[in-house]
Design an enzyme around this catalytic site. Structure first.
Site, PDB file in Angstrom:
ATOM      1  N   LYS A  52       0.963  -0.987   0.081  1.00  0.00           N
ATOM      2  CA  LYS A  52       0.068   0.123   0.096  1.00  0.00           C
ATOM      3  C   LYS A  52       0.892   1.187   0.035  1.00  0.00           C
ATOM      4  CE  LYS A  52      -1.743   2.960   2.905  1.00  0.00           C
ATOM      5  NZ  LYS A  52      -1.773   3.994   2.315  1.00  0.00           N
ATOM      6  N   SER A  98       2.046   5.259   0.066  1.00  0.00           N
ATOM      7  CA  SER A  98       1.512   6.306   0.750  1.00  0.00           C
ATOM      8  C   SER A  98       0.849   7.173  -0.058  1.00  0.00           C
ATOM      9  CB  SER A  98       2.644   7.140   1.224  1.00  0.00           C
ATOM     10  OG  SER A  98       2.617   8.469   1.647  1.00  0.00           O
ATOM     11  N   GLU A 154       7.850  -0.032  12.298  1.00  0.00           N
ATOM     12  CA  GLU A 154       8.752   1.044  12.408  1.00  0.00           C
ATOM     13  C   GLU A 154       8.241   2.362  12.563  1.00  0.00           C
ATOM     14  OE1 GLU A 154      12.606   3.398  10.937  1.00  0.00           O
ATOM     15  OE2 GLU A 154      11.311   2.141   9.310  1.00  0.00           O
ATOM     16  N   CYS A 192      13.180   8.914  10.590  1.00  0.00           N
ATOM     17  CA  CYS A 192      12.822   8.701  11.936  1.00  0.00           C
ATOM     18  C   CYS A 192      14.163   8.494  12.499  1.00  0.00           C
ATOM     19  CB  CYS A 192      12.183   7.447  11.943  1.00  0.00           C
ATOM     20  SG  CYS A 192      12.873   5.979  10.817  1.00  0.00           S
ATOM     21  N   GLU A 235       8.532  14.373  18.256  1.00  0.00           N
ATOM     22  CA  GLU A 235       9.293  14.383  17.234  1.00  0.00           C
ATOM     23  C   GLU A 235       9.038  15.343  16.316  1.00  0.00           C
ATOM     24  OE1 GLU A 235      10.144  10.657  13.937  1.00  0.00           O
ATOM     25  OE2 GLU A 235       8.147  10.664  14.701  1.00  0.00           O
TER      26      GLU A 235
END
Length: 479
Positions: A173, A175, A248, A282, A381
Site C-alpha cells: 500500500k 503512501s 517501524e 525517523c 518528534e
C-alpha cells in the site's frame, strides 16, 4: 493529467468510478497526478490474489525466487533516473538524494536476493534416544506492506525483498503523499516474469485501506513504517485475527556530545544527521545534549553549519534540502518551533516557514539553543530541519536524559574515550547507537526500535527472519 492505477493479480485496474485524489508537488504546489482510492473490495481482491499466488510461490526454491528479484534489480537500475525524478517531484527530496534512494532500492533487492541460500533452520538435540528435532523456517503467507512517504522508493525494497525471498507474497500500500513511485515500480513488476499475484500495489487512505489489510484474515503479517499513532491503529486492527505486526514508528534520537570529542568532525556528523531528507527521517538527530565545557563553541559552530544549508525545488538546482512533504507537515514543524520560543528557548538561526518564488512547503534550517529537557521540542518528534540543543554536566546525566523518552529507535554519542563508548553502548536504551558517525543504518544490520518506536525490525538476516514462521518437527526412529 497523469492517473495511476491499482495493480492487482498482474493487471492494472481501470479506475472506473473510484474516488480519485490529487498528488501535489510540495515544492511548486502543482497537482502532478491523480491516484485512485482503493475500495474494500479492491483490498480483498489484492489479498485474494496474493493468497492464491503464494501457494505455488513458496514451493519455488529460494534461489529461483532470488532470480526473479534480480530481474527487478536490472529493471530498477535501467529506470533509476525516472524513479529519482518521480520521487523528487512528488515528495520534494533533492534530485541527488532521490538518485541515491533509487539506487538503494536496487541494492536492497540485490542484497536480499543474495540471502536466498542463507535461510537457515536448526537441528536441536533431543532428550530422548533415537529422536531428531528439526526447526524449519517457513514462509508466513501474505504480507501487507504499508508504506511511508519519507523514503517511498527505498521502503519498497524493505517491504518486498525479504518477504519474497522467504516465500511470501505481498500487497503493497503506497503512501497517499507519494503514490507515483510505487506505481512506477508496479509497471516494472508487470514487465518482469514474476508470476501474477506475487506483488500487488494499491493506493488509498491508511485509515481505511490500511485497516482493511490489517483485518483481513488471509493477511499473515502487516509491516508498517510510519507514525506511532498509525502503528497503534494497525495493532488494534491486527488484533482481531491475532495477525503478526512489524512496526517501524517514530523516533526522538538523542545525540550526546562529550567535551573530549573531535568537535569539527562531530559538527559535520550532526549536520548530516539532521539535514538529510529535510529532517524527515525517523533516525534523524532530534535532540542534542552537549557537555557544558564546549556548549558555547558547539552552538556557534553548528549554527554556522546548519545555517549554511540551502533549500529549494529539488528539480531546479543542487540544494541541500527540499520542501517538507506537505502544508500539514510545515505547520507541525512550525508549531514545535513556536512552542520552544514560548517556553524560553533561543532561536540561533532560521525559525520560520519559507517559500521559493512564493510557493512551496519549505522551512528554514533552524538551530534552537537554551533548551531544557522538559520542553515540548525535546520530547516530541519534529520531523523537520530543526535542531534543539541543551547542555549537561556528567555522562550519567546525559544518559539518563537520553533514555527519558517514549521513543527508542536511534541514538549517538561523540567522544574519544573508549570507556565512555563502552558505557554508552551498554546503558543507552535504544535499538541503535552510532559512535562518532552520522545516523544511517546498513542493509546488513538490524533496524529495530524499542518502546513506542516499534515492534520487530528490518534489514540483515534478522530482518529476513521477521518474514518467516518456525515449524519444529520431532522425529523418532527405530534402532
Amino acid at each position: 493529467m497523469k492517473e495511476t492505477k491499482l495493480y492487482i493479480n498482474g493487471e492494472f485496474i481501470d479506475n472506473g468510478t473510484r474516488e480519485m485524489r490529487d498528488n501535489v508537488n510540495p515544492a511548486t504546489e502543482e497537482v502532478i497526478s491523480r491516484f485512485p482510492m482503493a475500495t474494500d473490495a479492491d483490498v480483498e481482491a489484492a489479498v485474494d490474489a496474493a493468497y492464491e499466488a503464494q501457494k505455488s510461490w513458496e514451493k519455488i526454491p529460494p534461489i529461483e525466487r532470488a532470480n526473479y528479484l534480480m530481474e527487478l534489480v536490472a529493471l530498477v537500475r535501467e529506470n533509476q533516473e525516472l524513479f529519482a525524478r518521480t520521487n523528487t517531484e512528488e515528495m520534494g527530496k533533492p534530485l541527488a538524494q532521490s538518485m541515491d534512494e533509487a539506487g538503494w532500492l536496487a541494492d536492497y533487492l540485490q542484497y536480499y536476493a543474495a540471502c536466498a541460500r542463507h535461510i537457515k533452520g536448526e537441528i536441536i538435540p533431543s532428550d530422548r534416544p533415537n529422536e531428531n528435532i528439526l526447526l524449519y523456517r517457513m514462509p508466513l503467507g501474505v504480507c501487507a506492506g504499508v508504506m511511508p512517504w519519507n523514503f517511498p522508493l527505498f521502503l519498497i525494497g524493505r517491504k518486498v525483498a525479504p518477504a519474497l525471498v522467504a516465500g511470501n507474497t505481498v500487497v503493497l500500500k503506497a503512501s497517499s503523499d507519494c503514490p507515483n513511485g510505487a506505481y512506477e515500480f508496479a509497471k516494472l513488476v508487470d514487465q518482469s516474469s514474476l508470476p501474477k499475484g506475487v506483488i500487488n500495489v494499491i493506493t488509498g487512505a491508511g485509515s481505511t485501506t490500511g485497516t482493511a489489510l490489517a483485518t483481513n484474515p488471509k493477511v499473515a503479517m502487516v509491516s508498517l513504517t510510519g507514525s506511532t499513532n498509525a502503528g497503534k491503529a494497525i495493532m488494534r486492527s491486527a488484533a482481531e485475527n491475532v495477525t503478526k505486526v512489524s512496526l517501524e514508528l517514530g523516533g526522538k534520537a538523542p545525540v550526546i556530545v562529550m567535551a573530549d570529542c573531535d568537535l569539527d568532525d562531530t559538527i559535520e556528523h550532526v549536520y548530516n544527521s539532521r539535514i538529510i531528507n529535510t529532517g524527515q527521517a525517523c533516525n534523524c538527530a532530534e535532540r542534542v545534549y552537549v557537555q557544558e565545557e564546549i556548549y558555547d563553541e558547539f552552538v556557534e559552530k553548528i549554527t554556522a553549519r546548519i545555517g549554511s544549508a540551502t533549500y529549494g525545488p529539488g528539480l531546479a538546482g543542487d540544494f541541500d534540502m527540499g520542501p517538507l512533504v506537505n502544508k500539514g507537515q510545515q505547520e507541525s514543524v512550525d508549531a514545535l518551533v513556536q512552542s520552544a520560543i514560548a517556553e524560553g528557548a533561543t532561536i540561533k538561526c532560521g525559525g520560520h516557514k519559507a517559500t521559493v518564488d512564493g510557493k512551496g512547503c519549505f522551512y528554514e534550517p533552524t538551530v534552537i539553543a537554551d533548551c531544557t529537557h522538559d520542553m515540548t521540542i525535546m520530547r516530541e518528534e519534529i520531523f523537520g530541519p530543526v535542531l534543539p540543543i541543551t547542555k549537561f554536566k556528567t555522562l550519567d546525566e546525559a544518559i539518563e536524559k537520553a533514555n527519558d523518552c517514549i521513543y527508542g529507535l536511534t541514538s549517538s554519542i561523540y567522544t574519544t574515550s573508549y570507556d565512555t563508548v563502552m558505557r554508552a553502548m551498554n546503558e543507552i536504551k535504544f535499538g541503535e547507537t552510532y559512535v562518532n558517525r552520522e545516523h544511517f543504518e546498513a542493509f546488513q544490520g538490524f533496524h529495530q526500535g524499542v518502546r513506542q518506536s516499534g515492534i520487530g525490525g528490518d534489514d540483515g538476516e534478522h530482518g529476513l527472519d521477521e518474514y518467516t514462521d518456525t515449524h519444529i518437527c520431532y522425529i523418532d526412529y527405530k534402532n
